[in-house]
Design an enzyme around this catalytic site. Structure first.
Site, PDB file in Angstrom:
ATOM      1  N   HIS A  82       6.275  58.397 -10.503  1.00  0.00           N
ATOM      2  CA  HIS A  82       6.412  59.142  -9.255  1.00  0.00           C
ATOM      3  C   HIS A  82       6.814  58.175  -8.153  1.00  0.00           C
ATOM      4  O   HIS A  82       6.323  57.053  -8.099  1.00  0.00           O
ATOM      5  CB  HIS A  82       5.074  59.813  -8.911  1.00  0.00           C
ATOM      6  CG  HIS A  82       5.145  60.670  -7.695  1.00  0.00           C
ATOM      7  ND1 HIS A  82       5.559  61.976  -7.735  1.00  0.00           N
ATOM      8  CD2 HIS A  82       4.880  60.397  -6.395  1.00  0.00           C
ATOM      9  CE1 HIS A  82       5.534  62.484  -6.516  1.00  0.00           C
ATOM     10  NE2 HIS A  82       5.129  61.550  -5.675  1.00  0.00           N
ATOM     11  N   ASP A 161      -0.928  72.934  -3.145  1.00  0.00           N
ATOM     12  CA  ASP A 161      -0.250  71.799  -2.517  1.00  0.00           C
ATOM     13  C   ASP A 161       1.058  72.247  -1.879  1.00  0.00           C
ATOM     14  O   ASP A 161       1.418  71.803  -0.794  1.00  0.00           O
ATOM     15  CB  ASP A 161       0.031  70.689  -3.522  1.00  0.00           C
ATOM     16  CG  ASP A 161       0.799  69.546  -2.869  1.00  0.00           C
ATOM     17  OD1 ASP A 161       0.214  68.889  -1.989  1.00  0.00           O
ATOM     18  OD2 ASP A 161       1.989  69.349  -3.173  1.00  0.00           O
ATOM     19  N   ARG A 168       1.688  70.912   6.500  1.00  0.00           N
ATOM     20  CA  ARG A 168       1.556  69.527   6.986  1.00  0.00           C
ATOM     21  C   ARG A 168       2.877  69.023   7.551  1.00  0.00           C
ATOM     22  O   ARG A 168       2.906  68.332   8.568  1.00  0.00           O
ATOM     23  CB  ARG A 168       1.101  68.613   5.839  1.00  0.00           C
ATOM     24  CG  ARG A 168      -0.354  68.801   5.465  1.00  0.00           C
ATOM     25  CD  ARG A 168      -0.695  68.056   4.186  1.00  0.00           C
ATOM     26  NE  ARG A 168      -0.398  66.654   4.254  1.00  0.00           N
ATOM     27  CZ  ARG A 168      -0.048  65.903   3.204  1.00  0.00           C
ATOM     28  NH1 ARG A 168       0.040  66.428   1.995  1.00  0.00           N
ATOM     29  NH2 ARG A 168       0.212  64.636   3.355  1.00  0.00           N
ATOM     30  N   SER A 183      -2.469  65.103  -2.734  1.00  0.00           N
ATOM     31  CA  SER A 183      -1.262  65.897  -2.968  1.00  0.00           C
ATOM     32  C   SER A 183      -0.491  65.349  -4.177  1.00  0.00           C
ATOM     33  O   SER A 183      -0.127  66.082  -5.099  1.00  0.00           O
ATOM     34  CB  SER A 183      -0.397  65.862  -1.699  1.00  0.00           C
ATOM     35  OG  SER A 183       0.921  66.229  -1.954  1.00  0.00           O
ATOM     36  N   LYS A 187      -0.598  66.916  -8.479  1.00  0.00           N
ATOM     37  CA  LYS A 187       0.593  67.318  -9.239  1.00  0.00           C
ATOM     38  C   LYS A 187       0.739  66.482 -10.511  1.00  0.00           C
ATOM     39  O   LYS A 187       1.115  66.982 -11.563  1.00  0.00           O
ATOM     40  CB  LYS A 187       1.837  67.180  -8.351  1.00  0.00           C
ATOM     41  CG  LYS A 187       1.892  68.294  -7.300  1.00  0.00           C
ATOM     42  CD  LYS A 187       3.031  68.134  -6.324  1.00  0.00           C
ATOM     43  CE  LYS A 187       2.789  67.017  -5.362  1.00  0.00           C
ATOM     44  NZ  LYS A 187       3.582  67.025  -4.147  1.00  0.00           N
TER      45      LYS A 187
HETATM   46  N1  URA Z   1       4.619  63.262  -1.614  1.00  0.00           N
HETATM   47  C1  URA Z   1       3.807  64.281  -1.964  1.00  0.00           C
HETATM   48  O1  URA Z   1       3.973  64.891  -3.015  1.00  0.00           O
HETATM   49  N2  URA Z   1       2.774  64.602  -1.135  1.00  0.00           N
HETATM   50  C2  URA Z   1       2.545  63.968   0.022  1.00  0.00           C
HETATM   51  O2  URA Z   1       1.616  64.299   0.711  1.00  0.00           O
HETATM   52  C3  URA Z   1       3.419  62.924   0.378  1.00  0.00           C
HETATM   53  C4  URA Z   1       4.441  62.581  -0.465  1.00  0.00           C
END
Ligand code: URA
Length: 424
Positions: A82, A161, A168, A183, A187
Site C-alpha cells: 500500500h 471508511d 474527512r 483507515s 482496508k
Molecule cells: N489513505 C487512506 O486510505 N486513508 C487515509 O486516511 C489516508 C490515506
C-alpha cells in the site's frame, strides 16, 4: 442509552471512548442516523485530542466489520502493498509483476486518485479495454492462474471508511494519525493479505510532511497489523520530488513498461528494489539480500515485463492502444545550474488542472496528458536545455506555472536520500 452529543463531548474533553461508543457513532453514521455535522465534530475532536491504542484497535475493528471481508486463505503466500499516496507514484504497476514473477501471489485492491495524488486504478484505466471491476470469484481465479490481479475496491469492503473518508476530505480532518492508520489498516485487513508492505510517503507531495509524524504512523500501523495477526513493514520514502520521470496516467503506464524493460529512473529504481525485495523476502521467507537478487534476475531476464503484459491482457487491456497526447511542448530551463528542488505538490496540482486528475468527483480524467521530467533533483542543466516535456490536450498551462516547480541553483547543495528508514 448512548447519545452522540455525549460521545462528542467526551472526546472533546479528551476522555477515552468505549468500543460501544465508537461503534454507535460509526454504525449510526453509516446508517444515516447521525448527520455529517455531528460526525465532523467528533472527527475534529479526534484530530485534536488523538486516540489511545485501545480506541484505535476498536475503531479499526468496527470499520472492518462494517462490510464484506475477503477470504484469501486458499491462496498462499499473499503479500499486499500500500502507498499512502504521492505524485508520479507508479510503484504498484511495477512491483506487482516483479513480485508475482518471483512466485508470490499479489492480490491488490487499489484506489483512484485523491487530491493532487494519482491512483493505480486511474492509471490502469488509461489502457483501453482494461477491466478494473473484477468480481471476487474472478479476482481469486486470476490470482490462482497468473499470481497477479489488481481490482478497484469493491463497494462492500469497509463501507464505513468510504463514507468517513469522504467527510474527512472536506472537513479538514484527513491529517490525523489515528484516523489515517485505522483507515488504511481496516482496508488492508479486510482484504486479507497475511503480509503487508506499506510505502509511507514523506514530504511536500505527501499527506505526511515530516519524518517524525511518519514514524508515529508507521509504528501505529505495525501495532494494528500485529493486533490482527498480520506482519506489517513500513518503508518511509521521499515524496518531495515526483517519483520517476512521468506524471499522468498513460505516461506512467509507459514508464512502468520502460522500467521493466531496463530503463529506470534512479529514485524509482531505489524505491522499487527496496519494496520488491521486502515483499519477496516476506512472501518466500528468505533473506532480503537473496530476495533482491531474485528481483534483479526477474527484471533482467524480462520475466517481470512479460508478467506485466500477461496481467494487462488477462484483464482485457490492449497495450498497443495506449495513447499519450501528441500536443507536446518542450519546456526549457531559464538558468544554468543544479536542479535543487522539483515541487511534487505543485506538479501534482498542475497535472490535476490539465486533466490528469479530478477537480470534482464527477470529472472525467484525460488519460493522455501529463509531464515527463527530463531532469531530476541533483542533475545539472544548461540554460535553454529541456527541463520537462508537457503533454496537453484540451486544457492549457502557462510556462511560468511549470518552471516555477523547479528550483535551480548555481552550486550543488545537500541532497536528501530517497529511502529514509525501514521500520519493522
Ligand atoms: N489513505 C487512506 O486510505 N486513508 C487515509 O486516511 C489516508 C490515506
Amino acid at each position: 442509552m448512548l447519545d452522540i452529543l455525549e460521545i462528542i463531548n467526551k472526546k472533546r474533553e479528551n476522555k477515552e471512548l468505549t468500543k460501544e461508543e465508537i461503534k454507535y457513532a460509526i454504525n449510526n453514521y453509516v446508517n444515516k442516523e447521525i448527520p455529517d455535522y455531528q460526525m465532523s465534530s467528533l472527527l475534529m475532536a479526534i484530530c485534536i485530542n488523538g486516540m489511545s491504542d485501545e480506541e484505535i484497535f476498536n475503531l479499526t475493528d468496527i470499520m472492518i466489520n462494517s462490510g464484506e471481508k475477503l477470504d484469501l486463505s486458499m491462496i498462499n503466500p499473499t503479500v499486499d502493498k500500500h502507498s499512502t499516496g504521492g505524485v508520479g507514484d507508479k510503484t504498484t504497476l511495477i512491483l506487482g509483476p516483479i513480485v508475482a514473477s518471483c512466485g508470490i501471489n499479489v492480490c491488490k485492491m487499489s484506489g483512484r486518485g485523491l487530491g493532487h495524488t494519482g491512483g493505480t486504478i486511474d492509471k490502469l484505466e488509461s489502457i483501453p479495454g482494461f477491466n478494473v471491476n473484477l468480481t471476487k470469484e474472478d479476482f481469486i481465479k486470476q490470482i490462482k492462474e497468473i499470481k497477479l490481479a489488481i481490482t478497484s475496491q469493491t463497494g462492500n469492503l469497509v463501507p464505513a471508511d468510504k463514507k468517513v473518508y469522504a467527510l474527512r476530505d472536506v472537513t479538514g480532518t484527513v491529517e490525523s494519525i489515528p484516523l489515517i492508520a485505522s483507515s488504511i489498516m481496516s482496508k488492508k485487513i479486510a482484504s486479507d493479505a497475511s503480509k503487508i508492505v506499506i510505502d509511507l510517503k514523506v514530504g511536500e507531495g505527501a499527506l505526511i510532511k515530516t519524518k517524525e509524524d511518519a514514524k508515529k504512523l508507521a509504528e501505529l500501523m505495525i501495532k494494528i497489523g500485529n493486533h490482527n495477526n498480520k506482519e506489517v513493514v513500513c518503508v518511509l520514502t521521499d515524496m518531495n520530488e515526483p517519483l520517476g520521470f512521468s506524471i499522468g496516467n498513460a505516461l506512467e503506464v509507459r514508464e512502468a513498461l520502460d522500467f521493466l524493460d531496463g530503463n529506470m529512473a534512479p529514485d524509482l529504481k531505489e524505491v522499487i528494489y527496496k519494496l520488491a525485495s521486502l515483499m519477496v523476502s516476506l512472501g518466500l521467507n528468505i533473506k532480503e539480500e537473496n530476495a533482491l537478487n531474485l528481483v534483479k534476475e526477474k527484471i533482467e531476464n524480462k520475466e517481470a515485463l512479460n508478467k506485466f503484459k500477461e496481467f494487462i491482457k488477462y484483464q482485457g487491456g490492449d497495450l498497443d492502444k495506449l495513447t499519450v497526447s501528441d500536443r507536446v511542448f518542450s519546456i526549457k530551463s531559464p538558468y544554468t545550474g543544479f536542479v535543487k528542488e522539483i515541487d511534487a505538490l505543485k506538479i501534482g496540482e498542475l497535472a490535476k488542472n490539465i486533466g490528469a486528475g479530478r477537480q470534482t468527483k464527477e470529472d472525467i480524467i484525460d488519460y493522455s496528458v501529463g509531464f515527463v521530467l527530463s531532469k531530476k533533483v541533483g542533475d545539472y542543466v544548461l540554460q535553454d536545455e529541456e527541463l520537462v516535456k508537457v503533454y496537453l490536450n484540451k486544457k492549457d498551462l502557462s510556462i511560468a506555472d511549470i518552471t516555477n516547480c523547479f528550483k535551480i541553483e548555481n552550486e550543488l547543495g545537500e541532497l536528501n536520500p530517497i529511502i529514509y528508514e525501514v521500520i519493522k
